[in-house]
Design a protein around this motif. Structure first.
Motif, PDB file in Angstrom:
ATOM      1  N   ASP A  50       0.810  -1.216   0.000  1.00  0.00           N
ATOM      2  CA  ASP A  50       0.000   0.000   0.000  1.00  0.00           C
ATOM      3  C   ASP A  50       0.848   1.273   0.000  1.00  0.00           C
ATOM      4  N   ASN A  51       1.914   1.268   0.783  1.00  0.00           N
ATOM      5  CA  ASN A  51       2.701   2.492   0.967  1.00  0.00           C
ATOM      6  C   ASN A  51       3.827   2.579  -0.060  1.00  0.00           C
ATOM      7  N   ARG A  52       3.500   3.181  -1.176  1.00  0.00           N
ATOM      8  CA  ARG A  52       4.471   3.338  -2.262  1.00  0.00           C
ATOM      9  C   ARG A  52       4.714   4.800  -2.594  1.00  0.00           C
ATOM     10  N   TYR A  53       4.411   5.657  -1.662  1.00  0.00           N
ATOM     11  CA  TYR A  53       4.622   7.075  -1.886  1.00  0.00           C
ATOM     12  C   TYR A  53       6.113   7.375  -2.000  1.00  0.00           C
ATOM     13  N   PRO A  54       6.493   8.445  -2.663  1.00  0.00           N
ATOM     14  CA  PRO A  54       7.913   8.777  -2.806  1.00  0.00           C
ATOM     15  C   PRO A  54       8.574   8.959  -1.443  1.00  0.00           C
ATOM     16  N   GLY A  55       9.712   8.312  -1.267  1.00  0.00           N
ATOM     17  CA  GLY A  55      10.468   8.447  -0.025  1.00  0.00           C
ATOM     18  C   GLY A  55      10.105   7.442   1.057  1.00  0.00           C
ATOM     19  N   ALA A  56       9.173   6.522   0.786  1.00  0.00           N
ATOM     20  CA  ALA A  56       8.726   5.577   1.814  1.00  0.00           C
ATOM     21  C   ALA A  56       9.880   4.692   2.277  1.00  0.00           C
ATOM     22  N   GLN A  57      10.103   4.651   3.590  1.00  0.00           N
ATOM     23  CA  GLN A  57      11.163   3.857   4.196  1.00  0.00           C
ATOM     24  C   GLN A  57      10.681   3.296   5.527  1.00  0.00           C
ATOM     25  N   VAL A  58      11.373   2.271   5.994  1.00  0.00           N
ATOM     26  CA  VAL A  58      11.134   1.774   7.342  1.00  0.00           C
ATOM     27  C   VAL A  58      11.922   2.649   8.311  1.00  0.00           C
ATOM     28  N   ASP A  81      14.229   1.075   1.974  1.00  0.00           N
ATOM     29  CA  ASP A  81      13.057   1.739   1.416  1.00  0.00           C
ATOM     30  C   ASP A  81      11.979   0.710   1.088  1.00  0.00           C
ATOM     31  N   ALA A  82      10.809   1.222   0.733  1.00  0.00           N
ATOM     32  CA  ALA A  82       9.648   0.361   0.519  1.00  0.00           C
ATOM     33  C   ALA A  82       9.891  -0.669  -0.580  1.00  0.00           C
TER      34      ALA A  82
END
Length: 486
Positions: A50-58, A81-82
């Motif tokens: 679901d979380n594929r926005y730019p910059g997505a990281q743990v 990153d995602a």
């Protein structure tokens, strides 16, 4: 009686995210192969699909964000990153032969427990039916996007986006973009949008505590070492211990708390030169009350000429932008809602009925609660992964998933071994454990501000009050006296 189209399984797992994959892998290792994984999305991954926005990281170090039985030699950075996390999940499914057992694009709309048969009857959104002795809900708390309750949101004529449903085709470069929310997601998204030269209006209700992200790129030596089991285990253990030190920062008067607070204040002072902007970014609540943000580029992104931090309350969304309480109209071409998930009702849309026809919504009328976050009285053979009060503000959720899976599996094996129909936590045991958790949370740092950890009545339903080791010890081996069998 099942309908003619019903298909029987020993276990049905709902959700193909981290917890669903872990459960499936451990079922196979235990010799239980009569299971299916149902996933409503078009691919595996859960929140990382679901979380594929730019910059997505743990926001925890990657060595701690891989399972103990499956270290990942492919991480390229300390904070993955995602895309890398999703690739790790895909490899898990492929390496363990899970893909044939995963049904994508299938959602369960109703689950009813048949006490006489000791089975869950499941109705799917396509009209088909399944039957299972054990039902594992591994959807987790971060699965249903929460849209902000703001007047006029549906009237906006520009591009309306949610961070958890980011379309692949969106291009916001050079556009006038508004971002509602300033939590962990926004702290990753805002710098990425700024890098794309978007003109940003970031609408902040409450500032957050931000600590430096101690990231670095992994080189060939790192990737060679992690292929050695002893090193991989040691590195993972070391990071887990570092994260546990961070948990001490949530307790008043500790050395860790003082150090973390001073570090956050210095980080803000170092990265934001403008004293007015700095003051607007300074939290008025204690560190840890809301989820801590780890970022090196969020503050600099807010200080860019094309960015504006808006702290006046939002009055309404209009057709062309956002109107704030100070009378300003913020003209926008796109509006991004980085407003998180519906953590109070993660199973909304799924009607779950236990003994006597009681629904889970009815059982949770006073707020979500479960014995050790795993089981609910009156709902036999139902196991929740990352259920109520198993969230953390300091460490990897995978450290909780693995013992939860082991606990649920042991309960299943007991039912099978003793030839029983079902197993359920005793109401008195659940009530005592829930009361003890709430007593520990009362007066804690999480009780001092409004956050997604709490429901509208102030009950803290998301957070585990102690250290990771406490939870692991509590769930590692089920207390047989805590459960009744039918």
């Amino acid at each position: 009686m099942d309908s003619p189209s019903a298909v029987d399984f020993e276990v049905v797992i709902l959700g193909a995210g981290m917890s669903g994959l872990c459960m499936a892998i451990q079922l196979q290792k235990a010799g239980i192969r009569d299971f299916v994984v149902l996933e409503k999305s078009a691919g595996i991954g859960g929140t990382w699909w679901d979380n594929r926005y730019p910059g997505a990281q743990v926001d925890v170090p990657a060595p701690a964000y891989s399972f103990s039985f499956a270290p990942n030699p492919h991480w390229t950075h300390r904070f993955a990153d995602a895309q890398e996390i999703h690739a790790y999940q895909q490899r898990l499914a492929e390496d363990h032969g899970l893909l044939p057992r995963i049904r994508l694009g299938h959602a369960v709309v109703e689950a009813q427990f048949d006490a006489a048969a000791g089975r869950w009857r499941l109705s799917l959104d396509d009209g088909s039916a399944l039957s299972a002795r054990f039902f594992v809900c591994s959807t987790g708390p971060l699965s249903r996007p929460r849209w902000p309750d703001i007047a006029g949101l549906a009237d906006f004529r520009g591009r309306l986006l949610h961070s958890a449903r980011w379309p692949a085709d969106v291009d916001l470069a050079g556009r006038r973009v508004g971002v509602i929310g300033t939590g962990s997601t926004a702290a990753q998204l805002v710098p990425a949008l700024a890098a794309a030269r978007a003109r940003l209006s970031v609408f902040q209700r409450t500032p957050n505590w931000v600590l430096p992200r101690m990231d670095r790129r992994y080189g060939r030596l790192d990737r060679w070492l992690v292929r050695r089991p002893a090193y991989a285990a040691l590195a993972r253990h070391a990071w887990v211990q570092v994260l546990e030190l961070g948990r001490r920062g949530f307790d008043e008067g500790t050395l860790a708390r003082g150090l973390m607070t001073r570090t956050a204040v210095a980080h803000l002072r170092r990265q934001v030169a403008d004293p007015t902007l700095r003051a607007r970014l300074t939290p008025s609540y204690p560190l840890g009350c809301k989820r801590i943000i780890y970022s090196n580029d969020y503050y600099p992104a807010l200080a860019l000429p094309q960015s504006e931090l808006v702290t006046a309350p939002i009055q309404a969304v209009t057709a062309t932008g956002v109107r704030t309480a100070d009378g300003r109209e913020h003209a926008l071409e796109a509006l991004v809602c980085a407003t998180g998930f519906d953590t109070v009702r993660p199973l909304a849309g799924l009607r779950v009925m236990g003994l006597g026809g009681q629904t889970l919504d009815e059982a949770w009328r006073g707020g979500p609660s479960a014995y050790l976050g795993l089981t609910v009285p009156g709902f036999p053979n139902l196991f929740l992964m990352l259920g109520p009060n198993t969230g953390t503000g300091h460490t990897s959720t995978l450290l909780f998933i693995e013992p939860q899976v082991g606990h649920a599996l042991a309960c299943m094996q007991r039912v099978q071994r003793e030839g029983r129909r079902w197993i359920a936590v005793r109401a008195g045991v659940f009530a005592a454990q829930d009361a003890a958790v709430q007593q520990r949370l009362a007066g804690s740092v999480w009780s001092h501000c409004r956050s997604w950890y709490r429901d509208e009545n102030g009950r803290i339903f998301a957070i585990w009050p102690g250290f990771t080791g406490e939870y692991v010890r509590a769930v590692r081996r089920p207390d047989e006296t805590a459960y009744e069998l039918g």
